[in-house]
Motif scaffolding. Structure first.
Motif, PDB file in Angstrom:
ATOM      1  N   SER A  95       0.826  -1.205   0.000  1.00  0.00           N
ATOM      2  CA  SER A  95       0.000   0.000   0.000  1.00  0.00           C
ATOM      3  C   SER A  95       0.864   1.260   0.000  1.00  0.00           C
ATOM      4  O   SER A  95       0.600   2.219  -0.738  1.00  0.00           O
ATOM      5  N   LEU A  96       1.910   1.275   0.845  1.00  0.00           N
ATOM      6  CA  LEU A  96       2.768   2.458   0.933  1.00  0.00           C
ATOM      7  C   LEU A  96       3.586   2.658  -0.343  1.00  0.00           C
ATOM      8  O   LEU A  96       3.845   3.800  -0.751  1.00  0.00           O
ATOM      9  N   LEU A  97       3.994   1.567  -0.986  1.00  0.00           N
ATOM     10  CA  LEU A  97       4.735   1.692  -2.240  1.00  0.00           C
ATOM     11  C   LEU A  97       3.854   2.268  -3.344  1.00  0.00           C
ATOM     12  O   LEU A  97       4.335   3.014  -4.210  1.00  0.00           O
ATOM     13  N   LEU A  98       2.568   1.927  -3.335  1.00  0.00           N
ATOM     14  CA  LEU A  98       1.648   2.530  -4.298  1.00  0.00           C
ATOM     15  C   LEU A  98       1.606   4.048  -4.113  1.00  0.00           C
ATOM     16  O   LEU A  98       1.573   4.812  -5.079  1.00  0.00           O
ATOM     17  N   GLY A  99       1.615   4.463  -2.845  1.00  0.00           N
ATOM     18  CA  GLY A  99       1.677   5.892  -2.568  1.00  0.00           C
ATOM     19  C   GLY A  99       2.980   6.512  -3.043  1.00  0.00           C
ATOM     20  O   GLY A  99       2.987   7.622  -3.594  1.00  0.00           O
ATOM     21  N   CYS A 100       4.087   5.804  -2.846  1.00  0.00           N
ATOM     22  CA  CYS A 100       5.391   6.303  -3.304  1.00  0.00           C
ATOM     23  C   CYS A 100       5.432   6.461  -4.816  1.00  0.00           C
ATOM     24  O   CYS A 100       6.005   7.431  -5.339  1.00  0.00           O
ATOM     25  N   ILE A 101       4.836   5.513  -5.527  1.00  0.00           N
ATOM     26  CA  ILE A 101       4.816   5.593  -6.986  1.00  0.00           C
ATOM     27  C   ILE A 101       4.029   6.807  -7.441  1.00  0.00           C
ATOM     28  O   ILE A 101       4.430   7.511  -8.380  1.00  0.00           O
ATOM     29  N   SER A 102       2.911   7.086  -6.781  1.00  0.00           N
ATOM     30  CA  SER A 102       2.119   8.261  -7.155  1.00  0.00           C
ATOM     31  C   SER A 102       2.907   9.541  -6.890  1.00  0.00           C
ATOM     32  O   SER A 102       2.847  10.490  -7.685  1.00  0.00           O
ATOM     33  N   VAL A 103       3.662   9.595  -5.779  1.00  0.00           N
ATOM     34  CA  VAL A 103       4.487  10.771  -5.491  1.00  0.00           C
ATOM     35  C   VAL A 103       5.586  10.908  -6.542  1.00  0.00           C
ATOM     36  O   VAL A 103       5.881  12.025  -7.005  1.00  0.00           O
ATOM     37  N   ASP A 104       6.199   9.801  -6.927  1.00  0.00           N
ATOM     38  CA  ASP A 104       7.265   9.838  -7.936  1.00  0.00           C
ATOM     39  C   ASP A 104       6.749  10.391  -9.253  1.00  0.00           C
ATOM     40  O   ASP A 104       7.400  11.231  -9.890  1.00  0.00           O
ATOM     41  N   ARG A 117      16.376  16.674 -12.118  1.00  0.00           N
ATOM     42  CA  ARG A 117      17.769  17.060 -11.896  1.00  0.00           C
ATOM     43  C   ARG A 117      18.263  16.621 -10.528  1.00  0.00           C
ATOM     44  O   ARG A 117      19.458  16.522 -10.305  1.00  0.00           O
ATOM     45  N   THR A 118      17.346  16.441  -9.605  1.00  0.00           N
ATOM     46  CA  THR A 118      17.763  16.177  -8.231  1.00  0.00           C
ATOM     47  C   THR A 118      17.518  14.735  -7.785  1.00  0.00           C
ATOM     48  O   THR A 118      18.165  14.268  -6.859  1.00  0.00           O
ATOM     49  N   ARG A 119      16.570  14.048  -8.410  1.00  0.00           N
ATOM     50  CA  ARG A 119      16.277  12.690  -7.968  1.00  0.00           C
ATOM     51  C   ARG A 119      17.433  11.758  -8.321  1.00  0.00           C
ATOM     52  O   ARG A 119      18.082  11.902  -9.343  1.00  0.00           O
ATOM     53  N   SER A 120      17.668  10.785  -7.470  1.00  0.00           N
ATOM     54  CA  SER A 120      18.719   9.805  -7.729  1.00  0.00           C
ATOM     55  C   SER A 120      18.221   8.428  -7.352  1.00  0.00           C
ATOM     56  O   SER A 120      17.285   8.286  -6.565  1.00  0.00           O
ATOM     57  N   GLY A 121      18.857   7.423  -7.950  1.00  0.00           N
ATOM     58  CA  GLY A 121      18.468   6.069  -7.615  1.00  0.00           C
ATOM     59  C   GLY A 121      18.664   5.754  -6.147  1.00  0.00           C
ATOM     60  O   GLY A 121      17.861   5.042  -5.548  1.00  0.00           O
ATOM     61  N   MET A 122      19.720   6.310  -5.530  1.00  0.00           N
ATOM     62  CA  MET A 122      19.986   6.048  -4.122  1.00  0.00           C
ATOM     63  C   MET A 122      18.848   6.565  -3.247  1.00  0.00           C
ATOM     64  O   MET A 122      18.446   5.912  -2.284  1.00  0.00           O
ATOM     65  N   ALA A 123      18.315   7.736  -3.589  1.00  0.00           N
ATOM     66  CA  ALA A 123      17.202   8.289  -2.811  1.00  0.00           C
ATOM     67  C   ALA A 123      15.983   7.382  -2.898  1.00  0.00           C
ATOM     68  O   ALA A 123      15.264   7.184  -1.902  1.00  0.00           O
ATOM     69  N   VAL A 124      15.738   6.808  -4.076  1.00  0.00           N
ATOM     70  CA  VAL A 124      14.599   5.909  -4.239  1.00  0.00           C
ATOM     71  C   VAL A 124      14.817   4.617  -3.447  1.00  0.00           C
ATOM     72  O   VAL A 124      13.902   4.122  -2.789  1.00  0.00           O
ATOM     73  N   TYR A 125      16.043   4.086  -3.494  1.00  0.00           N
ATOM     74  CA  TYR A 125      16.338   2.872  -2.725  1.00  0.00           C
ATOM     75  C   TYR A 125      16.177   3.119  -1.227  1.00  0.00           C
ATOM     76  O   TYR A 125      15.672   2.264  -0.494  1.00  0.00           O
ATOM     77  N   LEU A 126      16.606   4.282  -0.758  1.00  0.00           N
ATOM     78  CA  LEU A 126      16.454   4.615   0.653  1.00  0.00           C
ATOM     79  C   LEU A 126      14.981   4.746   1.023  1.00  0.00           C
ATOM     80  O   LEU A 126      14.563   4.342   2.119  1.00  0.00           O
ATOM     81  N   SER A 127      14.190   5.294   0.112  1.00  0.00           N
ATOM     82  CA  SER A 127      12.744   5.392   0.355  1.00  0.00           C
ATOM     83  C   SER A 127      12.118   4.012   0.476  1.00  0.00           C
ATOM     84  O   SER A 127      11.299   3.763   1.373  1.00  0.00           O
ATOM     85  N   CYS A 128      12.509   3.109  -0.418  1.00  0.00           N
ATOM     86  CA  CYS A 128      11.979   1.739  -0.360  1.00  0.00           C
ATOM     87  C   CYS A 128      12.405   1.042   0.926  1.00  0.00           C
ATOM     88  O   CYS A 128      11.606   0.343   1.562  1.00  0.00           O
TER      89      CYS A 128
END
Length: 325
Positions: A95-104, A117-128
């Protein structure tokens, strides 16, 4: 055998079994395609990988549910608590990942210039990683609430009915289900996709119209699958607390919870369709993977591949980039 018993003993296990098979195949293919073509994917696809993992782990608990409905709980008290924690963990994570996808996607479309320009793969991995940790911590109450109980000739893995009004663990558990597992993700998805729809509604480009439709479907399917279960569970909470006293309601609540929970579980099958297979690029990649595995002939592959324009859609006026569906 009465009607409710027959329904719960045969129909519900059948549905869970079908969801298990279809969900494992769909989410397994999603994982295979995304991991095989990981270097071509966006940050959204990192969330999709974790979502597919969460759905697959959720699906692993379904055989236990099928066995319980068919024969009763035969796996002992420890497995009862463990499967309960595992199921809640992956439900919350999904459920929370669905919310994260909508924010992304909100950041990619509404705030495209700054976000990309600011998003990075590391930030996404840390979010997960944060989602998994939070979901685990919020699943702990099941250790104190779940246990085996004898109900006639069958043993059930269920929540204790003792001192609910004074049990803070139980109250926290219900709060987590309603607020964190449903209302928060639904609110986040509704907010993000409403702004996306508003931003793209006036566009005349067909690709953007498709993005609008997908956004509406994503939120709508989540709402349709999980709202009946949460409403029924909320009524059960009110009934246990004696805030609602209705004999007819009390008689049918148990069956209603079982049926609506099955409807919610179907969402595990729909995620691959909603988040992956509606995309031309992903569909073509999936067909190529099936062809390489020998499940699809090269001739048939050529007929089923859909022409691709671009991996992303660029708005020449605003510079907005839409992640490919």
């Amino acid at each position: 055998m009465n009607r409710d018993t027959a329904f719960q003993k045969f129909f519900i296990p059948l549905v869970y079994s079908l969801v298990f098979i279809v969900g494992c195949l769909g989410n397994g293919l999603v994982l295979l395609v995304l991991l095989k073509h990981h270097h071509l994917r966006s940050t959204t696809d990192i969330f999709l990988v974790h979502l597919a993992v969460a759905d697959l782990l959720m699906l692993i608990t379904f055989p236990f549910t099928v066995a319980e409905y068919s024969f009763g709980w035969i796996f002992g008290d420890f497995m009862c608590k463990s499967v309960g924690v595992f199921s809640r963990l992956n439900f919350l994570c999904s459920s929370l990942l669905l919310g994260c996808i909508s924010v992304d996607r909100y950041m990619a479309i509404i705030h495209a210039v700054h976000a990309f320009r600011t998003r990075s793969g590391m930030a996404v991995y840390l979010s997960c990683f944060g989602v998994w940790i939070l979901s685990f911590l919020l699943s702990i109450p099941n250790l104190f609430l779940l246990g085996t109980q004898n109900n006639g000739n069958l043993t059930e893995c269920t929540y204790s009915q003792k001192n609910f009004t004074d049990n803070s663990w139980w109250q926290a558990n219900r709060f987590i289900i309603h607020i964190v597992g449903f209302l928060c993700p639904l609110f986040i998805m509704g907010f993000c996709y409403a702004h996306i729809v508003a931003a793209l509604y006036k566009s005349t480009r067909r690709e953007k119209k498709r993005a609008v439709r997908v956004a509406i479907v994503i939120t709508g399917v989540f709402f349709l699958c999980w709202t009946p279960y949460n409403m029924t569970l909320f009524l059960d909470t009110l009934d246990i607390l004696d805030w609602v006293q209705d004999c007819m309601l009390r008689m049918h609540l148990s069956t209603a919870i079982s049926v609506t929970e099955v409807l919610g579980s179907v969402h595990c099958c729909l995620n691959p369709l909603l988040y992956a297979f509606v995309g031309v690029k992903f569909r073509n990649d999936a067909l190529r993977v099936l062809q390489q595995a020998g499940c699809l002939s090269l001739r048939l592959l050529g007929k089923t591949l859909t022409p691709e324009r671009k991996s992303s859609i660029m708005d020449s006026e605003t510079g907005t980039v839409l992640s490919s569906f």
